[in-house]
Design an enzyme around this catalytic site. Sequence first.
Site, PDB file in Angstrom:
ATOM      1  N   GLU A  40       0.830  -1.203   0.000  1.00 18.42           N
ATOM      2  CA  GLU A  40       0.000   0.000   0.000  1.00 18.42           C
ATOM      3  C   GLU A  40       0.869   1.260   0.000  1.00 18.42           C
ATOM      4  O   GLU A  40       0.554   2.236  -0.673  1.00 18.42           O
ATOM      5  CB  GLU A  40      -0.950   0.014   1.203  1.00 18.42           C
ATOM      6  CG  GLU A  40      -2.102  -0.983   1.090  1.00 18.42           C
ATOM      7  CD  GLU A  40      -3.017  -0.713  -0.097  1.00 18.42           C
ATOM      8  OE1 GLU A  40      -3.064   0.430  -0.586  1.00 18.42           O
ATOM      9  OE2 GLU A  40      -3.671  -1.664  -0.572  1.00 18.42           O
ATOM     10  N   TYR A 121      -6.474   6.320   4.391  1.00 14.62           N
ATOM     11  CA  TYR A 121      -6.684   5.271   3.382  1.00 14.62           C
ATOM     12  C   TYR A 121      -5.832   4.034   3.681  1.00 14.62           C
ATOM     13  O   TYR A 121      -6.344   2.903   3.700  1.00 14.62           O
ATOM     14  CB  TYR A 121      -6.378   5.788   1.966  1.00 14.62           C
ATOM     15  CG  TYR A 121      -6.308   4.627   1.013  1.00 14.62           C
ATOM     16  CD1 TYR A 121      -7.474   3.965   0.631  1.00 14.62           C
ATOM     17  CD2 TYR A 121      -5.083   4.126   0.576  1.00 14.62           C
ATOM     18  CE1 TYR A 121      -7.424   2.839  -0.179  1.00 14.62           C
ATOM     19  CE2 TYR A 121      -5.023   3.008  -0.226  1.00 14.62           C
ATOM     20  CZ  TYR A 121      -6.190   2.376  -0.600  1.00 14.62           C
ATOM     21  OH  TYR A 121      -6.133   1.254  -1.384  1.00 14.62           O
ATOM     22  N   ASP A 139      -9.750   5.343  -1.822  1.00 14.05           N
ATOM     23  CA  ASP A 139      -8.713   6.144  -2.477  1.00 14.05           C
ATOM     24  C   ASP A 139      -9.309   6.763  -3.750  1.00 14.05           C
ATOM     25  O   ASP A 139     -10.518   6.676  -3.983  1.00 14.05           O
ATOM     26  CB  ASP A 139      -7.471   5.295  -2.773  1.00 14.05           C
ATOM     27  CG  ASP A 139      -7.728   4.271  -3.875  1.00 14.05           C
ATOM     28  OD1 ASP A 139      -8.909   4.080  -4.255  1.00 14.05           O
ATOM     29  OD2 ASP A 139      -6.761   3.653  -4.357  1.00 14.05           O
ATOM     30  N   CYS A 191     -13.376   0.401 -14.489  1.00 17.27           N
ATOM     31  CA  CYS A 191     -13.920   1.760 -14.319  1.00 17.27           C
ATOM     32  C   CYS A 191     -12.765   2.747 -14.349  1.00 17.27           C
ATOM     33  O   CYS A 191     -12.497   3.463 -13.392  1.00 17.27           O
ATOM     34  CB  CYS A 191     -14.710   1.845 -13.006  1.00 17.27           C
ATOM     35  SG  CYS A 191     -15.743   3.318 -12.947  1.00 17.27           S
ATOM     36  N   CYS A 198     -17.599  -0.213 -19.496  1.00 24.36           N
ATOM     37  CA  CYS A 198     -18.884  -0.497 -18.828  1.00 24.36           C
ATOM     38  C   CYS A 198     -19.472  -1.833 -19.284  1.00 24.36           C
ATOM     39  O   CYS A 198     -20.165  -2.496 -18.505  1.00 24.36           O
ATOM     40  CB  CYS A 198     -19.861   0.634 -19.060  1.00 24.36           C
ATOM     41  SG  CYS A 198     -19.242   2.212 -18.426  1.00 24.36           S
ATOM     42  N   CYS A 201     -18.500  -4.477 -16.903  1.00 28.82           N
ATOM     43  CA  CYS A 201     -18.607  -4.133 -15.482  1.00 28.82           C
ATOM     44  C   CYS A 201     -19.767  -4.859 -14.797  1.00 28.82           C
ATOM     45  O   CYS A 201     -20.902  -4.803 -15.270  1.00 28.82           O
ATOM     46  CB  CYS A 201     -18.786  -2.626 -15.345  1.00 28.82           C
ATOM     47  SG  CYS A 201     -18.931  -2.108 -13.628  1.00 28.82           S
TER      48      CYS A 201
HETATM   49  S1  SF4 Z   1     -20.819   0.767 -15.306  1.00 28.60           S
HETATM   50 FE1  SF4 Z   1     -19.078   0.184 -14.092  1.00 28.60          FE
HETATM   51  S2  SF4 Z   1     -17.309   0.815 -15.367  1.00 28.60           S
HETATM   52 FE2  SF4 Z   1     -19.116   1.899 -16.119  1.00 28.60          FE
HETATM   53  S3  SF4 Z   1     -19.099   3.824 -15.029  1.00 28.60           S
HETATM   54 FE3  SF4 Z   1     -20.423   2.452 -13.891  1.00 28.60          FE
HETATM   55  S4  SF4 Z   1     -19.084   1.549 -12.346  1.00 28.60           S
HETATM   56 FE4  SF4 Z   1     -17.762   2.463 -13.887  1.00 28.60          FE
END
Ligand code: SF4
Length: 337
Positions: A40, A121, A139, A191, A198, A201
């Site tokens: 870290e 953190y 963070d 992200c 996305c 995700c």
């Molecule tokens: S869908 Fe997932 S990768 Fe896309 S902005 Fe939202 S959290 Fe971030």
Amino acid sequence: MPARPADKLLSHYDANARALPWRNPPGSPPMDPYRVWLSEVMLQQTTVATVKPRFRRFVERWPTVEALAAAPAEDVMQEWAGLGYYARARNLHACAKSVAATGGFPRTADGLRKLPGIGDYTAAAVASIAFGEGTAAVDTNVERVIARLHGIDRPVAEARPDIRRLAAAMWPRDRAGDFAQALMDLGATICRPKAPLCGECPLAADCVAFASGTPEAFPGPKAKAIRPHRHGEAWWIERDGAIWLVRRPEKGILGGMAALPGPEWATAAPTGRAIAIVSHGFTHFTLDLHVTHRAAPPDSEGWWQGLATISEAGLPTLYARAIEAALAAREARADAA
Ligand code: SF4
């Protein structure tokens, strides 16, 4: 009942966790706190790719916090050379000494925060990853993910209290450490600040930023800080294939690191003819370092370092680049002659 976003992220982490030298696979007992803490600290302001080999070398040399505590400060600074932000190395050593003296790391974020160089953190990350405490470790990457998930379009500096509250509310108590690492992975690989993926995700169905069609617009942009500019002079004093190096004062920028000698950095450019000039960005200012020739014998404490072994001097990046630039300029002059 539909799965909670935290459970979706944990399932995704179980299948996709990055293999890192300071991490055990998801669901297995945590890595020892020394390695978690060291990683870290190294990862503050430094990329995973850079840290990986340096981390391995570090733990090979000092496999326990007691071994690190017993090491001479100069060896620790030398091993840290090139990683930047050298106050981290000084604090790292001070922290190791304190932990070794008290017989081990405190097991809570509150206890960890009292150690040198451990902020909110790092304390939360070590407490959750090494000891399973359910403290949210937030963070920059995590702030971005949470802001997007909840559609926060204010700059992070303004929205921070809300982001922290939302992160704490979703933090699962049973797999706190895995969740911290799952969020780190998501922020680093999916992200991302620019062009988030996305489509890959696990939180897309819950994400307000994704639904808006412009996920990158969240959180809002931060106000641009204007960094002041400084100049420094570094003296090139050479004799029989060696140059004179000094150790910078313990306190201050690049404290305790090997360096070329020279006066304090100032706002005005030095007047002498420079052999080479290198530019460097620090957090709070930018610097042009002018390497100038000096025939006078050294008048400061230091040592002659052979140019053939310059890579072993433990120079921070700024001075390593300055020396490289001065040698390149000399070679170019010799070629032109
Ligand atoms: S869908 Fe997932 S990768 Fe896309 S902005 Fe939202 S959290 Fe971030």
